[in-house]
Scaffold this motif. Structure first.
Motif, PDB file in Angstrom:
ATOM      1  N   PRO A   1      -4.021   3.453  -2.548  1.00  0.00           N
ATOM      2  CA  PRO A   1      -3.526   3.133  -3.872  1.00  0.00           C
ATOM      3  C   PRO A   1      -1.881   1.809  -3.461  1.00  0.00           C
ATOM      4  CG  PRO A   1      -2.744   4.658  -4.188  1.00  0.00           C
ATOM      5  CD  PRO A   1      -3.530   4.940  -2.930  1.00  0.00           C
ATOM      6  N   ALA A   2      -1.777   1.220  -4.553  1.00  0.00           N
ATOM      7  CA  ALA A   2      -0.877  -0.245  -4.563  1.00  0.00           C
ATOM      8  C   ALA A   2      -0.442  -0.987  -5.474  1.00  0.00           C
ATOM      9  CB  ALA A   2      -1.818  -0.903  -3.664  1.00  0.00           C
ATOM     10  N   TYR A   3       0.829  -1.214  -5.301  1.00  0.00           N
ATOM     11  CA  TYR A   3       1.450  -1.569  -6.486  1.00  0.00           C
ATOM     12  C   TYR A   3       2.331  -3.051  -5.872  1.00  0.00           C
ATOM     13  CZ  TYR A   3       5.881   0.276  -3.548  1.00  0.00           C
ATOM     14  OH  TYR A   3       6.680   0.693  -2.868  1.00  0.00           O
ATOM     15  N   HIS A   4       2.439  -4.093  -6.660  1.00  0.00           N
ATOM     16  CA  HIS A   4       3.832  -5.420  -6.397  1.00  0.00           C
ATOM     17  C   HIS A   4       5.176  -4.961  -6.695  1.00  0.00           C
ATOM     18  CE1 HIS A   4       0.112  -8.017  -5.784  1.00  0.00           C
ATOM     19  NE2 HIS A   4      -0.135  -6.834  -5.564  1.00  0.00           N
ATOM     20  N   LEU A   5       6.016  -4.914  -6.127  1.00  0.00           N
ATOM     21  CA  LEU A   5       7.316  -5.088  -6.392  1.00  0.00           C
ATOM     22  C   LEU A   5       8.056  -6.603  -6.075  1.00  0.00           C
ATOM     23  CD1 LEU A   5      10.084  -2.916  -7.382  1.00  0.00           C
ATOM     24  CD2 LEU A   5      10.292  -2.453  -4.630  1.00  0.00           C
ATOM     25  N   ASP A   6       8.981  -6.793  -6.939  1.00  0.00           N
ATOM     26  CA  ASP A   6       9.730  -7.967  -7.186  1.00  0.00           C
ATOM     27  C   ASP A   6      11.282  -7.074  -7.399  1.00  0.00           C
ATOM     28  OD1 ASP A   6      10.012 -10.648  -6.281  1.00  0.00           O
ATOM     29  OD2 ASP A   6       9.934 -10.958  -8.861  1.00  0.00           O
TER      30      ASP A   6
ATOM     31  N   ARG B   1      -8.902   9.778  -9.086  1.00  0.00           N
ATOM     32  CA  ARG B   1      -7.762  10.290  -8.501  1.00  0.00           C
ATOM     33  C   ARG B   1      -6.704  10.174  -9.186  1.00  0.00           C
ATOM     34  NH1 ARG B   1      -8.372  13.849  -3.906  1.00  0.00           N
ATOM     35  NH2 ARG B   1      -9.684  15.413  -4.453  1.00  0.00           N
ATOM     36  N   GLY B   2      -6.474   9.422 -10.640  1.00  0.00           N
ATOM     37  CA  GLY B   2      -5.795   8.757 -11.117  1.00  0.00           C
ATOM     38  C   GLY B   2      -4.186   9.230 -11.035  1.00  0.00           C
ATOM     39  N   GLN B   3      -4.438  10.667 -11.458  1.00  0.00           N
ATOM     40  CA  GLN B   3      -2.894  10.827 -11.990  1.00  0.00           C
ATOM     41  C   GLN B   3      -2.188  11.078 -10.524  1.00  0.00           C
ATOM     42  OE1 GLN B   3      -1.981  11.957 -14.864  1.00  0.00           O
ATOM     43  NE2 GLN B   3       0.335  13.303 -14.200  1.00  0.00           N
ATOM     44  N   ARG B   4      -2.918  11.397  -9.799  1.00  0.00           N
ATOM     45  CA  ARG B   4      -2.539  11.609  -8.084  1.00  0.00           C
ATOM     46  C   ARG B   4      -1.734  10.265  -7.390  1.00  0.00           C
ATOM     47  NH1 ARG B   4      -5.783  16.207  -4.392  1.00  0.00           N
ATOM     48  NH2 ARG B   4      -6.540  17.642  -6.069  1.00  0.00           N
ATOM     49  N   ILE B   5      -2.275   9.050  -8.218  1.00  0.00           N
ATOM     50  CA  ILE B   5      -1.968   7.642  -7.388  1.00  0.00           C
ATOM     51  C   ILE B   5      -0.528   6.938  -8.804  1.00  0.00           C
ATOM     52  CG2 ILE B   5      -2.346   4.876  -8.049  1.00  0.00           C
ATOM     53  CD1 ILE B   5      -5.518   6.474  -8.140  1.00  0.00           C
TER      54      ILE B   5
ATOM     55  N   LEU C   1       0.976  -1.255  -0.213  1.00  0.00           N
ATOM     56  CA  LEU C   1       0.084   0.073   0.012  1.00  0.00           C
ATOM     57  C   LEU C   1       0.644   1.215   0.376  1.00  0.00           C
ATOM     58  CD1 LEU C   1      -2.481  -0.962   2.689  1.00  0.00           C
ATOM     59  CD2 LEU C   1      -3.811  -0.734  -0.060  1.00  0.00           C
ATOM     60  N   VAL C   2       0.459   2.090  -1.084  1.00  0.00           N
ATOM     61  CA  VAL C   2       1.375   3.989  -0.109  1.00  0.00           C
ATOM     62  C   VAL C   2       0.965   4.491  -0.016  1.00  0.00           C
ATOM     63  CG1 VAL C   2       1.852   5.389  -2.142  1.00  0.00           C
ATOM     64  CG2 VAL C   2       1.511   3.440  -3.643  1.00  0.00           C
TER      65      VAL C   2
ATOM     66  N   THR D   1      -8.463  -1.975  -3.160  1.00  0.00           N
ATOM     67  CA  THR D   1      -7.356  -1.958  -3.036  1.00  0.00           C
ATOM     68  C   THR D   1      -8.261  -2.809  -1.340  1.00  0.00           C
ATOM     69  OG1 THR D   1      -6.588  -0.407  -1.052  1.00  0.00           O
ATOM     70  CG2 THR D   1      -5.606  -0.964  -3.876  1.00  0.00           C
ATOM     71  N   HIS D   2      -9.542  -2.255  -1.130  1.00  0.00           N
ATOM     72  CA  HIS D   2      -9.919  -3.760  -0.079  1.00  0.00           C
ATOM     73  C   HIS D   2      -9.781  -4.919  -0.490  1.00  0.00           C
ATOM     74  CE1 HIS D   2      -9.762  -0.610   2.711  1.00  0.00           C
ATOM     75  NE2 HIS D   2     -10.907   0.155   1.897  1.00  0.00           N
ATOM     76  N   TYR D   3     -10.866  -4.988  -2.389  1.00  0.00           N
ATOM     77  CA  TYR D   3     -11.241  -5.627  -2.851  1.00  0.00           C
ATOM     78  C   TYR D   3     -10.098  -6.614  -3.739  1.00  0.00           C
ATOM     79  CZ  TYR D   3     -15.630  -3.789  -1.320  1.00  0.00           C
ATOM     80  OH  TYR D   3     -16.361  -3.456  -0.893  1.00  0.00           O
TER      81      TYR D   3
END
Length: 397
Positions: free
Chosen positions: A52-57, A149-153, A35-36, A94-96
């Motif tokens: 918002p969130a991301y996955h980092l490898d 808020r996609g741009q801010r994400i 989570l960001v 991101t809850h779902y």
């Protein structure tokens, strides 16, 4: 109105097509969600207000300072009702979302499955705004609240990654699939602004070249859909200024064909000339085929009649015409336009790089992208027209 490319039918067919290998990949390479937290200070929220969130490898070895960012896809919403519905799913909250994601294809960490990018830092940006990471608005009528808020994400995720190594990147590739592939067109040049001046930065769109084309009823279905989306989510302010000032209809700069001429960063376009999503939603949307004359053709291209094939060939011709200037441009651009009835080919191992992967001029998608990124060869591959290609994985057929 919701447009979601991940329909149940297509997802099932994708699974059946790659089930053995997908299961194998899932068992060996799952990546956790982050989570960001800094998104709060930027007002960067998913549609429902969640973080918002991301996955980092993490990369390793020679790739430890190289970065590949992949925008997740998943359609759009262009009115309040569809966005409220979307906010209660994994496409708007991101809850779902699944808290782990399978990294395969271009995201794989296996050199035999992803020879050019396996040891890079690989990031999947989760999609929860419904406007290809490009909006900046809010809806609040006292009872319902939506954050566009996609741009801010996008900004929040980048700012979170910079101190984790992205800020010292030597090589970087911004990529995405479907609505995420469209996001790559919208954010490509901005991405370079965050990175060191001496970094090698390039962009790749997979199944994101959505056309401003008429449907079979001669209506501009996608044009009006995007017009409403841009207005609702406050996207126009974030579109390329050179494009919007030179276009009498600025909202059309959401279409890649109008934005592409203004992109300065080296770009690669991976797309099917018979993209399944565009076939089903732009060329033959349900409203344009109320009696279901195209039903069997949509399920299986071999069932298309002569008129339907002629229509599909016309769609392919229009796509190639809009890309003609790009094809004839400098070596900095790359292209892989095949004739498979598919949608998104970089994240599935079977279509990205495998013994039986789709090929154009005997080159896989992974080889074409690698040749382009590393400058090994000029990489502008255009397939012959359907049904000549016998290497396709036609996921709808």
């Amino acid at each position: 109105m919701n447009m979601d490319s991940n329909t149940v039918v297509l997802s099932l067919l994708v699974f059946l097509t790659c089930a053995p290998r997908c299961i194998y990949s899932e068992e060996r390479h799952l990546v956790k969600m982050n989570l960001v937290r800094n998104a709060l200070s930027l007002g960067a929220y998913c549609l429902d207000g969640s973080l918002p969130a991301y996955h980092l490898d993490r990369g390793f070895g020679a790739g430890a300072r190289n970065w590949l960012l992949q925008f997740e896809g998943g359609g759009w919403c262009n009115d309040i009702k569809s966005c409220l519905d979307r906010a209660q799913t994994h496409r708007g909250s991101t809850h779902y979302m699944s808290k782990v994601e399978v990294f395969s294809g271009i995201l794989s960490n296996n050199a035999s499955l992803n020879p050019d990018f396996y040891n890079w830092n690989r990031v999947k940006l989760r999609y929860c705004d419904g406007a290809s990471f490009a909006g900046d608005a809010k809806f609040d009528n006292g009872t319902s609240l939506l954050y566009f808020r996609g741009q801010r994400i996008w900004q929040a995720i980048i700012l979170d990654l910079l101190p984790k190594g992205l800020g010292q990147a030597k090589k970087a590739l911004l990529s995405g699939c479907s609505a995420g592939g469209l996001a790559t067109f919208l954010h490509c040049d901005n991405f370079t602004n965050y990175l060191p001046k001496n970094a090698s930065v390039k962009c790749l769109s997979d199944a994101g070249f959505f056309l401003d084309a008429r449907d079979i009823g001669l209506n501009h279905t996608m044009r009006y859909f995007y017009k409403d989306l841009v207005a609702l989510q406050g996207v126009e302010q974030n579109l390329d200024k050179n494009c919007t000032t030179s276009n009498p209809y600025p909202a059309q700069c959401f279409f890649p064909q109008y934005a592409l001429p203004y992109i300065r960063t080296p770009f690669f376009i991976l797309n099917s000339a018979y993209d399944v999503f565009q076939f089903h939603h732009a060329l033959v949307p349900p409203a344009a085929d109320p009696h279901g004359h195209w039903y069997h053709c949509k399920l299986n291209p071999a069932a298309c009649n002569a008129i339907q094939i002629y229509t599909l060939q016309g769609f392919r011709k229009y796509m190639l015409e809009t890309l003609r200037f790009f094809l004839n441009s400098s070596r900095r651009g790359g292209m892989f336009i095949n004739s498979c009835f598919a949608h998104c080919q970089s994240e599935l191992q079977d279509t990205w790089f495998a013994p039986d992967s789709p090929r154009v001029n005997n080159k896989t998608i992974a080889q074409a992208v690698g040749d382009w990124y590393f400058g090994r060869n000029i990489s502008k591959e255009i397939d012959c027209a359907y049904p000549c290609d016998n290497t396709c994985h036609n996921l709808i057929g």
